[in-house]
Design an enzyme around this catalytic site. Structure first.
Site, PDB file in Angstrom:
ATOM      1  N   LEU B  40     -15.210  25.464 -43.652  1.00 38.67           N
ATOM      2  CA  LEU B  40     -16.409  25.487 -44.488  1.00 38.67           C
ATOM      3  C   LEU B  40     -16.110  25.157 -45.947  1.00 38.67           C
ATOM      4  CD1 LEU B  40     -17.969  28.858 -43.223  1.00 38.67           C
ATOM      5  CD2 LEU B  40     -18.734  26.543 -42.611  1.00 38.67           C
ATOM      6  N   GLY B  42     -15.694  26.044 -49.543  1.00 40.41           N
ATOM      7  CA  GLY B  42     -15.315  27.328 -50.137  1.00 40.41           C
ATOM      8  C   GLY B  42     -14.335  28.127 -49.307  1.00 40.41           C
ATOM      9  N   LYS B  45      -9.610  25.150 -48.425  1.00 39.28           N
ATOM     10  CA  LYS B  45      -8.852  23.964 -48.000  1.00 39.28           C
ATOM     11  C   LYS B  45      -8.079  23.310 -49.160  1.00 39.28           C
ATOM     12  CE  LYS B  45     -12.550  21.803 -46.539  1.00 39.28           C
ATOM     13  NZ  LYS B  45     -13.511  22.881 -46.908  1.00 39.28           N
ATOM     14  N   SER B 113     -15.062  18.236 -42.417  1.00 41.90           N
ATOM     15  CA  SER B 113     -14.987  17.619 -41.082  1.00 41.90           C
ATOM     16  C   SER B 113     -15.544  18.556 -40.004  1.00 41.90           C
ATOM     17  CB  SER B 113     -13.543  17.187 -40.760  1.00 41.90           C
ATOM     18  OG  SER B 113     -12.604  18.215 -41.002  1.00 41.90           O
TER      19      SER B 113
END
Lengths: 210, 210
Positions: B40, B42, B45, B113
């Site tokens: 998601l 936030g 990543k 993604s």
């Protein structure tokens, strides 16, 4: 300390120490650069790229070849040969070369890339980001390229089996001010490689840190 | 010896000695690999990618981050956010990661993604070519990601200013069998980096030659 604060603080700490382009160049002992070989089919672009890759490897330098084999069958497999698709083809390759420059890799791009405006767009992309774009005109007389015809494409184009073939029924717009010009109908491969390596040495693109 | 013969002979000679993928891996002391961070907005990543890049650099390993900043503003600037464009966005990134794998670079891909099929397509692309694809599920509860909201995007999505926002009015399809899962709402960044480095060490992706 709530999560919001924790996240922000962590971000800042690591961001300060982000790995830079210069860090990557130092790691590799070279600067990223794009060598862009443009010329007629059969002019010798791929042969030069393969030989140069080998010469650079011997010098401990990392390069990577981008050509029809890994581009047209990969990222650009959804593009055809219309004028619009050809332009998009070159644009995407230019963007990939730019990423490689930023990484510190020397890319060897072998594409006919017949339109001056498309190549100039790739040049601008590079220059805006402070990347090294080296246009190499692989200059071979059409007569000679057609005589070589390594893939039998000129024969097919003359027979009308291939349409819009560069040099036959589609124009090739030669570079006006390329960084390097190689007259491949008058030179040996060894001479051609020497000219490129001399250029790279003189401009400190390659032989930099080690 | 005419030019035709000369050209052909030269081609063969150099082709035999072509620089291979293994040559490049040896030059770098590492194998190319794609680390694909999905999760998601936030979830953490990019923060993880930046920290991992730094950790790898300290180990003398060369990685490169691919994210919205250099992809959406570059090669994919002609793509929007329709389902079709999102799929093409991920496909192109997958093809670029594959080229980097072949070069010997470890790419750190940070993209939401959200669609399983898109990620699986990238995985197939890699596996067909013998490249290393490592899917990292950056697993953070929506509630927590929304609380962090580092870019203020959840707020805009809740207010209806952004449509088709993953987790709000567009689905996130979690990986079924990711190579690595990081519960970023329960771990520190240091723990997350350790888990990834342990994985890379264990599978000899990184700590190979030196």
């Amino acid at each position: 300390m709530n999560n919001m604060t924790q996240q922000k603080a962590t971000n800042v700490v690591w961001h300060d120490g982000e790995v830079t382009r210069a860090d990557r160049f130092n790691r590799l002992g070279q600067k990223g650069a794009t060598l862009w070989f443009t010329g007629l089919s059969g002019s010798g672009k791929s042969t030069i790229a393969v030989a140069l890759e080998k010469a650079l490897h011997r010098l401990g330098k990392l390069s990577y070849r981008l050509d029809g084999d890994n581009i047209r069958l990969g990222i650009n497999k959804n593009l055809g040969f219309s004028a619009e698709d050809r332009t998009e083809n070159i644009r995407r390759i230019g963007e990939i070369s730019k990423l490689y420059c930023d990484t510190g890799i020397i890319t060897l791009n072998s594409f006919i890339s017949p339109y001056r405006e498309d190549r100039d767009q790739v040049r601008r992309l590079h220059e805006e980001g402070g990347y090294n774009f080296i246009e190499v005109h692989v200059d071979c007389a059409l007569e000679e390229a057609e005589k070589r015809d390594p893939k039998g494409l000129y024969k097919k184009a003359r027979a009308g089996e291939i349409k819009n073939f560069t040099g036959i029924d589609d124009p090739y717009e030669a570079p006006v001010n390329p960084e390097i010009t190689l007259h491949t109908d008058q030179m040996t491969l060894e001479q051609e490689i020497d000219i490129i390596l001399d250029y790279l040495r003189k401009h400190k693109y390659v032989i930099l840190y080690r």
